[in-house]
Write a protein that holds these residues in place. Structure first.
Motif, PDB file in Angstrom:
ATOM      1  N   GLU A  66      -3.765  -1.233  -6.422  1.00  0.00           N
ATOM      2  CA  GLU A  66      -3.245  -0.875  -5.102  1.00  0.00           C
ATOM      3  C   GLU A  66      -2.656   0.536  -5.132  1.00  0.00           C
ATOM      4  N   ARG A 121      -0.453  -9.256   4.460  1.00  0.00           N
ATOM      5  CA  ARG A 121      -0.610  -8.010   3.703  1.00  0.00           C
ATOM      6  C   ARG A 121      -0.355  -6.810   4.624  1.00  0.00           C
ATOM      7  N   ASP A 159       1.126  -4.065   4.087  1.00  0.00           N
ATOM      8  CA  ASP A 159       0.884  -2.760   3.468  1.00  0.00           C
ATOM      9  C   ASP A 159      -0.582  -2.371   3.606  1.00  0.00           C
ATOM     10  N   ARG A 199      -2.045   0.888   5.739  1.00  0.00           N
ATOM     11  CA  ARG A 199      -2.911   1.919   5.157  1.00  0.00           C
ATOM     12  C   ARG A 199      -4.178   2.086   5.983  1.00  0.00           C
TER      13      ARG A 199
END
Length: 258
Positions: A14, A199, A201, A205
């Motif tokens: 990640e 998720r 994050d 992104r």
């Protein structure tokens, strides 16, 4: 939906540590995101399909050496499209969606993208939808917006658009609108999947990269992004297919007449 723990990239991935050779983290997303690789499908076909580089420059081997024309004919037959340019636009949109989905999915999940150089990607024009792509070698690249733009827009969608304009008189605005629509669609599906699995994050992104990519000069002005919803300023011509309406992000609210 959560990632299978055996397929999820670890924290190092990640953070941008690298890609696994099978791009296994894409598998739970399915459809347009999954990309076949040598590690995921170690037995190469007896007659491998041409590379996309050969498709774009018209040097693909084979009986007719024109897989792009074959694909457009296949789409036209499946849709009963009244004119080749409608099928050409739909075929373009489908391939653009595959390329963006794989690239954006890897960027959001791994913090790296695979090198999608057209010389490394093989394309089976005779397969069903979504387009069947096989990456012969996984080479990690940075996952910043500039690299994504160079990889997908510069490496693929510019030469593909040039080939389609030459053959089918498709407008530049339509083709770049298709490219933006395909990107926004990939981002929307990735955001939906990531949020469903908690998720945030990954979702963040994907959204940030999409906004940066839509600011690229080639895509700027193609439409308006509001959250994950996109409204394009052009039409892909799908409304011309018998019995079809307009797409969810179309500039038209109803099929044009006349």
């Amino acid at each position: 939906m959560d990632l299978d723990p055996d397929l999820a990239p670890d924290a190092g991935a990640e953070a941008g540590a690298g890609l696994d050779p099978a791009l296994a983290a894409l598998r739970p997303l399915g459809g347009f995101f999954v990309l076949r690789t040598a590690a995921g499908a170690p037995v190469a076909p007896a007659e491998p399909p041409p590379t996309l580089a050969e498709v774009y420059d018209g040097t693909a081997p084979g009986a007719d050496g024109d897989p792009l024309a074959f694909r457009i004919g296949k789409v036209a037959a499946a849709l009963r499209a009244p004119e080749p340019r409608t099928a050409a636009s739909v075929a373009h949109l489908g391939l653009a969606a595959r390329l963006w989905s794989t690239a954006l999915g890897c960027a959001a999940l791994y913090g790296r993208i695979p090198d999608l150089d057209p010389r490394l990607l093989r394309w089976d024009a005779g397969a069903g939808a979504p387009d069947d792509l096989w990456l012969t070698e996984v080479r990690p690249l940075p996952a910043d917006a500039a690299t994504l733009a160079g990889t997908v827009l510069g490496g693929h969608l510019e030469p593909l658009a040039a080939a389609l304009r030459d053959r089918h008189r498709l407008a530049r605005g339509l083709l770049w609108g298709n490219a933006a629509s395909a990107l926004a669609g990939a981002a929307r599906e990735l955001d939906r999947w990531a949020r469903a699995g908690g998720r945030t994050d990954t979702a963040a992104r994907a959204r940030a990269l999409t906004a940066e990519l839509l600011a690229d000069p080639r895509l700027r002005g193609t439409g308006t992004l509001t959250g994950t919803a996109f409204r394009r300023r052009s039409c892909c011509l799908y409304y011309r297919v018998p019995g079809a309406g307009v797409c969810g992000d179309c500039c038209f609210t109803r099929p044009p007449t006349g």
